[in-house]
Scaffold this motif. Structure first.
Motif, short mmCIF file in Angstrom:
data_model
loop_
_atom_site.label_atom_id
_atom_site.label_comp_id
_atom_site.label_asym_id
_atom_site.label_seq_id
_atom_site.Cartn_x
_atom_site.Cartn_y
_atom_site.Cartn_z
N PRO A 255 0.80 -1.23 0.00
CA PRO A 255 0.00 0.00 0.00
C PRO A 255 0.83 1.28 0.00
CG PRO A 255 -0.96 -1.59 1.50
CD PRO A 255 0.34 -2.18 1.04
N ASN A 256 1.91 1.30 0.81
CA ASN A 256 2.73 2.51 0.85
C ASN A 256 3.47 2.74 -0.47
OD1 ASN A 256 4.28 0.19 1.48
ND2 ASN A 256 5.91 1.46 2.32
N VAL A 257 3.80 1.65 -1.16
CA VAL A 257 4.44 1.77 -2.48
C VAL A 257 3.43 2.30 -3.50
CG1 VAL A 257 5.55 0.52 -4.38
CG2 VAL A 257 6.12 -0.05 -2.02
N CYS A 258 2.22 1.84 -3.41
CA CYS A 258 1.17 2.28 -4.34
C CYS A 258 0.95 3.79 -4.25
CB CYS A 258 -0.15 1.56 -4.04
SG CYS A 258 -0.11 -0.23 -4.35
N VAL A 259 0.83 4.31 -3.03
CA VAL A 259 0.59 5.75 -2.89
C VAL A 259 1.84 6.55 -3.26
CG1 VAL A 259 -1.24 5.45 -1.18
CG2 VAL A 259 1.12 5.72 -0.41
N GLU A 260 3.01 5.97 -3.06
CA GLU A 260 4.23 6.68 -3.44
C GLU A 260 4.34 6.77 -4.96
OE1 GLU A 260 7.78 8.78 -3.24
OE2 GLU A 260 6.13 8.48 -1.83
N VAL A 261 3.92 5.71 -5.65
CA VAL A 261 3.88 5.76 -7.11
C VAL A 261 2.94 6.88 -7.57
CG1 VAL A 261 3.11 4.53 -9.19
CG2 VAL A 261 4.49 3.34 -7.48
N GLY A 262 1.78 6.94 -6.93
CA GLY A 262 0.84 8.00 -7.28
C GLY A 262 1.38 9.38 -6.95
N ALA A 268 4.10 18.60 -10.17
CA ALA A 268 4.86 19.20 -9.08
C ALA A 268 4.05 20.22 -8.29
CB ALA A 268 6.13 19.84 -9.62
N ASN A 269 3.23 21.00 -8.97
CA ASN A 269 2.47 22.04 -8.27
C ASN A 269 1.32 21.49 -7.43
OD1 ASN A 269 1.22 21.38 -10.83
ND2 ASN A 269 -0.18 23.08 -10.49
N LEU A 270 1.02 20.20 -7.61
CA LEU A 270 -0.07 19.57 -6.86
C LEU A 270 0.43 18.46 -5.95
CD1 LEU A 270 -2.56 19.21 -9.87
CD2 LEU A 270 -2.66 20.94 -8.06
N ARG A 271 1.69 18.11 -6.08
CA ARG A 271 2.24 16.96 -5.37
C ARG A 271 2.53 17.27 -3.91
NH1 ARG A 271 7.44 16.33 -7.65
NH2 ARG A 271 6.33 15.64 -9.53
N PRO A 272 2.00 16.47 -2.97
CA PRO A 272 2.37 16.66 -1.56
C PRO A 272 3.80 16.17 -1.34
CG PRO A 272 0.98 14.73 -1.80
CD PRO A 272 1.02 15.38 -3.15
N SER A 273 4.47 16.76 -0.40
CA SER A 273 5.82 16.29 -0.10
C SER A 273 5.76 14.93 0.59
CB SER A 273 6.55 17.30 0.81
OG SER A 273 5.96 17.31 2.10
N LEU A 277 2.88 13.79 3.33
CA LEU A 277 2.02 12.64 3.08
C LEU A 277 2.15 11.62 4.20
CD1 LEU A 277 0.07 11.11 1.30
CD2 LEU A 277 2.01 10.21 0.00
N GLU A 278 3.37 11.39 4.67
CA GLU A 278 3.56 10.45 5.77
C GLU A 278 2.80 10.89 7.01
OE1 GLU A 278 5.42 7.43 6.28
OE2 GLU A 278 5.05 7.48 4.12
N ASP A 279 2.86 12.18 7.32
CA ASP A 279 2.13 12.71 8.48
C ASP A 279 0.63 12.55 8.29
OD1 ASP A 279 4.53 13.42 9.61
OD2 ASP A 279 4.44 15.51 8.95
N ALA A 280 0.16 12.79 7.08
CA ALA A 280 -1.28 12.67 6.80
C ALA A 280 -1.73 11.21 6.91
CB ALA A 280 -1.58 13.22 5.41
#
Length: 290
Positions: A255-262, A268-273, A277-280
């Motif tokens: 699951p963590n790999v899946c969201v990291e791929v996404g 870049a202007n929409l991508r969370p750091s 993302l980890e905190d969220a």
């Protein structure tokens, strides 16, 4: 906000420059109402002829995108990744429990935590239908991937209708301006026995038709079409993100790999750091556990 600023600048530069060069607005102001009835009225009529009820309503609704901008903000992309992480994690640990979330999203605690996403029926359907298809023991995950890809392409093509309709109107406005100008010339020729100063005003009024057609086309409607398309393209990234994560999940990545791929495939202007993302994700786990 920028849309309003742009409109003000267009009008100020065009008419301000005309007055600065010594032009008189009286002729334009006198002729504009009649020319607008002919040009814009004919353009609206042609628009109604060329579109069905759904297309007309969608286009009128999408004009607001010029001023509102994209529907999906950077925070929404982060929320989407958190939502999909939770669903994929349940799918891997307890597939039976997943059914209650994808069969009735409105009653799901996971979906309810993200009301803006839940309100978008297309986004919810993409997620739920893909997870449901994946649970049907497809021999080849590429089958589900292909169906998902075609569905997103179809959604994008339908969303582009408004931009195409506005651009078609913009393409026709200069020609309608010529129609108005020709009618003005016909009117002038019927008064050929009038003094030169009167004929001059009548010819000037006829030329206002050509001006209005070109001005409306390239100063307003075409930029509107361009902006609507740009907003639709940016909002489409939201649905593309669903596809990226779902495809990774279909290939049995963690699951963590899946969201990291996404995350990495998000603009870049929409991508969370990564840290945000980890905190969220941690916060979402704690809220659901509570």
């Amino acid at each position: 906000m920028f849309g309003i600023v742009g409109i003000v600048v267009v009008f100020a530069m065009v008419f301000g420059g005309y007055v600065f060069a010594g032009g008189k607005l009286e002729i334009i102001m006198h002729s504009a109402p009649h020319e607008m009835i002919i040009i814009f009225g004919a353009a609206i009529g042609a628009f109604v002829i060329g579109n069905d009820k759904h297309g007309i309503v969608a286009t009128l609704k999408d004009i607001a995108k010029v001023f509102k901008g994209p529907h999906w903000k950077p925070k929404d992309f982060q929320d989407l990744l958190c939502l999909m992480f939770q669903l994929i994690r349940i799918q891997r640990s307890n597939p039976v429990k997943l059914d209650q979330h994808i069969e009735d999203p409105n009653a799901s605690a996971i979906f309810s935590a993200y009301p803006k996403i839940l309100a978008d029926h297309e986004a919810v359907a993409l997620i739920c239908d893909t997870l449901r298809s994946a649970s049907m023991n497809y021999d080849d995950p590429h089958q589900v991937e292909e169906v998902l890809s075609k569905r997103i392409e179809k959604h994008y093509a339908e969303a582009q209708h408004s931009a195409h309709a506005l651009q078609t109107m913009a393409d026709g406005l200069p020609a309608l301006g010529i129609v108005a100008a020709v009618l003005g010339v016909i009117k002038t020729m019927a008064s050929i026995d009038q003094p030169p100063e009167i004929l001059g005003k009548m010819i000037g009024g006829a030329l206002v038709g050509t001006f209005m057609g070109v001005f409306l086309a390239y100063g307003l409607v075409a930029p509107f079409a361009t902006r609507v398309k740009a907003v639709i393209d940016e909002d489409q990234n939201f649905y593309n993100l669903i596809q990226e994560v779902m495809v990774a999940a279909l290939h049995n990545h963690a699951p963590n790999v899946c969201v990291e791929v996404g995350r990495q495939n998000t603009p870049a202007n929409l991508r969370p750091s990564y840290n945000d993302l980890e905190d969220a994700l941690k916060a979402s786990k704690q809220s659901l556990a509570a």
